[in-house]
Design an enzyme around this catalytic site. Structure first.
Site, PDB file in Angstrom:
ATOM      1  N   LYS A 123       1.000  -1.471   0.297  1.00 28.71           N
ATOM      2  CA  LYS A 123      -0.165  -0.142  -0.055  1.00 28.71           C
ATOM      3  C   LYS A 123       0.649   1.198   0.143  1.00 28.71           C
ATOM      4  CE  LYS A 123      -3.649   3.129   0.506  1.00 28.71           C
ATOM      5  NZ  LYS A 123      -4.218   3.756  -0.779  1.00 28.71           N
ATOM      6  N   LYS A 161       1.405  12.034   5.123  1.00 29.19           N
ATOM      7  CA  LYS A 161       1.396  10.985   5.923  1.00 29.19           C
ATOM      8  C   LYS A 161       1.538   9.642   5.168  1.00 29.19           C
ATOM      9  CE  LYS A 161      -2.640   8.544   6.834  1.00 29.19           C
ATOM     10  NZ  LYS A 161      -3.125   7.160   7.197  1.00 29.19           N
TER      11      LYS A 161
HETATM   12  P1  NAD Z   1     -11.206  10.700   6.818  1.00 26.40           P
HETATM   13  O1  NAD Z   1      -9.723  11.873   7.850  1.00 26.40           O
HETATM   14  O2  NAD Z   1     -12.224  11.354   6.459  1.00 26.40           O
HETATM   15  O3  NAD Z   1     -11.649   9.522   8.874  1.00 26.40           O
HETATM   16  C1  NAD Z   1     -10.697   9.400   9.290  1.00 26.40           C
HETATM   17  C2  NAD Z   1     -11.339   8.830  10.243  1.00 26.40           C
HETATM   18  O4  NAD Z   1     -10.768   7.850  11.621  1.00 26.40           O
HETATM   19  C3  NAD Z   1     -12.626   9.430  11.121  1.00 26.40           C
HETATM   20  O5  NAD Z   1     -13.255   8.682  10.931  1.00 26.40           O
HETATM   21  C4  NAD Z   1     -11.856   9.747  12.659  1.00 26.40           C
HETATM   22  O6  NAD Z   1     -12.632   9.771  13.272  1.00 26.40           O
HETATM   23  C5  NAD Z   1     -10.977   8.966  12.240  1.00 26.40           C
HETATM   24  N1  NAD Z   1      -9.871   9.113  13.643  1.00 26.40           N
HETATM   25  C6  NAD Z   1      -8.784   9.849  13.560  1.00 26.40           C
HETATM   26  N2  NAD Z   1      -8.483  10.118  14.681  1.00 26.40           N
HETATM   27  C7  NAD Z   1      -8.759   9.068  15.209  1.00 26.40           C
HETATM   28  C8  NAD Z   1      -8.443   8.997  16.697  1.00 26.40           C
HETATM   29  N3  NAD Z   1      -7.531   9.894  17.530  1.00 26.40           N
HETATM   30  N4  NAD Z   1      -9.787   8.149  17.263  1.00 26.40           N
HETATM   31  C9  NAD Z   1     -10.707   7.377  16.454  1.00 26.40           C
HETATM   32  N5  NAD Z   1     -10.765   7.715  15.359  1.00 26.40           N
HETATM   33  C10 NAD Z   1      -9.748   8.613  15.293  1.00 26.40           C
HETATM   34  O7  NAD Z   1     -10.285   9.522   6.000  1.00 26.40           O
HETATM   35  P2  NAD Z   1     -10.829   8.785   5.475  1.00 26.40           P
HETATM   36  O8  NAD Z   1      -9.968   9.173   4.011  1.00 26.40           O
HETATM   37  O9  NAD Z   1     -11.938   8.356   5.627  1.00 26.40           O
HETATM   38  O10 NAD Z   1      -9.304   7.590   5.560  1.00 26.40           O
HETATM   39  C11 NAD Z   1      -9.426   6.218   6.259  1.00 26.40           C
HETATM   40  C12 NAD Z   1      -8.271   6.383   6.249  1.00 26.40           C
HETATM   41  O11 NAD Z   1      -8.308   5.092   4.823  1.00 26.40           O
HETATM   42  C13 NAD Z   1      -6.474   6.458   6.025  1.00 26.40           C
HETATM   43  O12 NAD Z   1      -5.571   5.784   6.896  1.00 26.40           O
HETATM   44  C14 NAD Z   1      -6.264   6.844   4.247  1.00 26.40           C
HETATM   45  O13 NAD Z   1      -5.075   7.050   4.204  1.00 26.40           O
HETATM   46  C15 NAD Z   1      -6.840   5.435   4.067  1.00 26.40           C
HETATM   47  N6  NAD Z   1      -7.352   5.908   2.545  1.00 26.40           N
HETATM   48  C16 NAD Z   1      -7.685   6.933   2.211  1.00 26.40           C
HETATM   49  C17 NAD Z   1      -8.419   6.953   1.092  1.00 26.40           C
HETATM   50  C18 NAD Z   1      -9.391   7.555   0.298  1.00 26.40           C
HETATM   51  O14 NAD Z   1      -9.534   8.187  -0.478  1.00 26.40           O
HETATM   52  N7  NAD Z   1     -10.127   8.842   1.429  1.00 26.40           N
HETATM   53  C19 NAD Z   1      -7.881   5.718  -0.103  1.00 26.40           C
HETATM   54  C20 NAD Z   1      -7.438   4.684   0.380  1.00 26.40           C
HETATM   55  C21 NAD Z   1      -6.544   4.821   1.566  1.00 26.40           C
END
Ligand code: NAD
Length: 293
Positions: free
Chosen positions: A177, A245
Site C-alpha cells: 500500500k 502522512k
Molecule cells: P477521514 O479523515 O475522512 O476519516 C478518518 C477517520 O479516523 C474518522 O472516522 C475519524 O473519526 C477517525 N479518527 C481519527 N483520529 C482518531 C482517533 N484519535 N481516535 C478515533 N478515531 C479517530 O479519512 P479517510 O479518507 O476515511 O481515510 C481513512 C484511512 O483510509 C486512512 O488511513 C487513509 O490513508 C486511508 N485511505 C483513504 C483513501 C481515500 O481516498 N480517502 C483511499 C485509500 C486509503
C-alpha cells in the site's frame, strides 16, 4: 448459517460508504466513530450505534477499523480512555480483526503479535480505489496475514471490494500500500510540475492533458486528478494531509530498510509546503498550488 456480526470503527470519507456496503450485503453491523453524528446515515440504514470503541469490538465476530493514521489506530486499540480506547482487549477469542487504515508495516506487525497472544485472527488489509471505489464496493484490498484467515474474512471483504490481493504475512499489505501511494503521489506531483511548465509558457493546461492521455504517459489516476487540478476545485476525496502522512510512512520504511527514495523525499517536501500553507482540508491534487503561488 447466520451472518457474522461485523463492527466498524472509523466512519470518515472511506469508512461510511464501506459500512453501507456491508449493510447492503446483509451483515448485522455495529458502528462507532469518535464524532457520533458521522454514524447517522448508517444508523438510519439499519446499523447499531455502539457507545464506545470497546463495545463495538466486544460484539464483533469481525471487526474492521478505518481510521486516519498510526496514532489514531493505537488510540482506538490500546488507549485507556473508556470511550475511544481499549478496543483490542475487548475482542473475543477467535474473532477476526481487519485493519484497513493505511499505517506502518511495523504497526501491522505489532498488532499481529498481540493478536497471536490473544487468539485473534488478524489481517492488515489497506485499500486503494478512492471514495468512489468505497461507494461502489469496488475497492482493491492489499492483504497481509494467514490464507485461512483471508478465506474466513472473504465474504466481508468482498462486500466492500472487487479484488483481494493476498501479498504475504502480516505487514505485506501495508508495505505494498505504501509503495502504491508513493506511485500515486509522484504521478500527481509530476503532472502538476508539467502543467506549471505549460501554463507558465502561456498555453492551456487542457492541451497537455489531452496529449498526455493519448500517449504512453497516460495514467488512470490522472484521468481523475488532472481535471481537478485544471478546475482548481480541491474538495477532498483523498485528503492531502493523508497523502502527506503516507509519503512520510514510505520514507520511514525506506529508512528502516536502507532503500533510498529520493523522488519521494522531494515530493514530500512539496506536499509539506502545500499542507503548511493551505487553509481547510484539500484533496492531494492541490499539490499544484505549490506552483500556483
Ligand atoms: P477521514 O479523515 O475522512 O476519516 C478518518 C477517520 O479516523 C474518522 O472516522 C475519524 O473519526 C477517525 N479518527 C481519527 N483520529 C482518531 C482517533 N484519535 N481516535 C478515533 N478515531 C479517530 O479519512 P479517510 O479518507 O476515511 O481515510 C481513512 C484511512 O483510509 C486512512 O488511513 C487513509 O490513508 C486511508 N485511505 C483513504 C483513501 C481515500 O481516498 N480517502 C483511499 C485509500 C486509503
Amino acid at each position: 448459517m447466520p451472518q457474522p456480526t461485523v463492527s466498524f470503527i472509523g466512519l470518515g470519507l472511506m469508512g461510511r460508504p464501506m459500512g453501507h456496503n456491508l449493510l447492503k450485503a446483509g451483515f448485522p453491523l455495529l458502528v462507532w466513530n469518535r464524532t457520533a453524528s458521522r454514524a447517522d446515515s448508517l444508523v438510519a440504514a439499519g446499523a447499531g450505534l455502539a457507545a464506545s470503541a470497546k463495545e463495538a469490538a466486544a460484539a464483533a465476530d469481525v471487526l474492521v477499523t478505518m481510521v486516519s493514521d498510526p496514532p489514531a489506530l493505537e488510540q482506538v486499540l490500546w488507549a485507556s480512555d473508556e470511550k475511544s480506547g481499549g478496543a483490542f482487549s475487548a475482542l473475543k477469542k477467535g474473532a477476526i480483526y481487519i485493519d484497513s487504515s493505511t499505517v506502518s508495516p511495523a504497526l501491522a506487525c505489532k498488532i499481529a503479535g498481540a493478536a497471536q497472544s490473544a487468539g485473534v485472527r488478524f489481517l492488515d488489509a489497506p485499500v486503494t480505489g478512492g471514495t468512489w471505489g468505497a461507494e461502489k464496493g469496488e475497492l482493491l484490498f492489499m492483504i497481509g496475514g494467514e490464507a485461512e484467515t483471508l478465506e474466513a474474512a472473504r465474504p466481508v471483504l468482498s462486500a466492500m471490494g472487487k479484488k483481494l490481493f493476498h501479498l504475504g504475512p502480516n505487514g505485506a499489505g501495508q508495505t505494498v500500500k505504501l509503495a502504491m501511494n508513493l506511485l500515486l503521489a509522484l504521478q500527481v506531483d509530476a503532472f502538476a510540475e508539467a502543467l506549471a511548465l505549460v501554463t507558465g509558457a502561456g498555453f492551456a493546461g487542457e492541451k497537455l492533458f489531452e496529449v498526455m492521455q493519448s500517449s504512453m504517459a497516460r495514467s488512470g489516476v490522472l484521468d481523475v486528478k488532472a481535471p481537478v487540478m485544471l478546475s482548481g476545485d480541491y474538495k477532498p476525496s483523498f485528503p492531502l494531509r493523508l497523502m502527506h502522512k503516507d509519503l512520510g510512512l514510505a520514507l520511514d520504511l525506506g529508512n528502516q530498510l536502507g532503500v533510498p527514495l529520493p523522488a519521494a523525499a522531494a515530493a514530500r517536501e512539496i506536499y509539506n509546503s502545500v499542507k503548511g500553507t493551505s487553509k481547510g482540508d484539500l484533496d492531494y491534487a492541490a499539490v499544484f498550488q505549490f506552483w500556483k503561488k
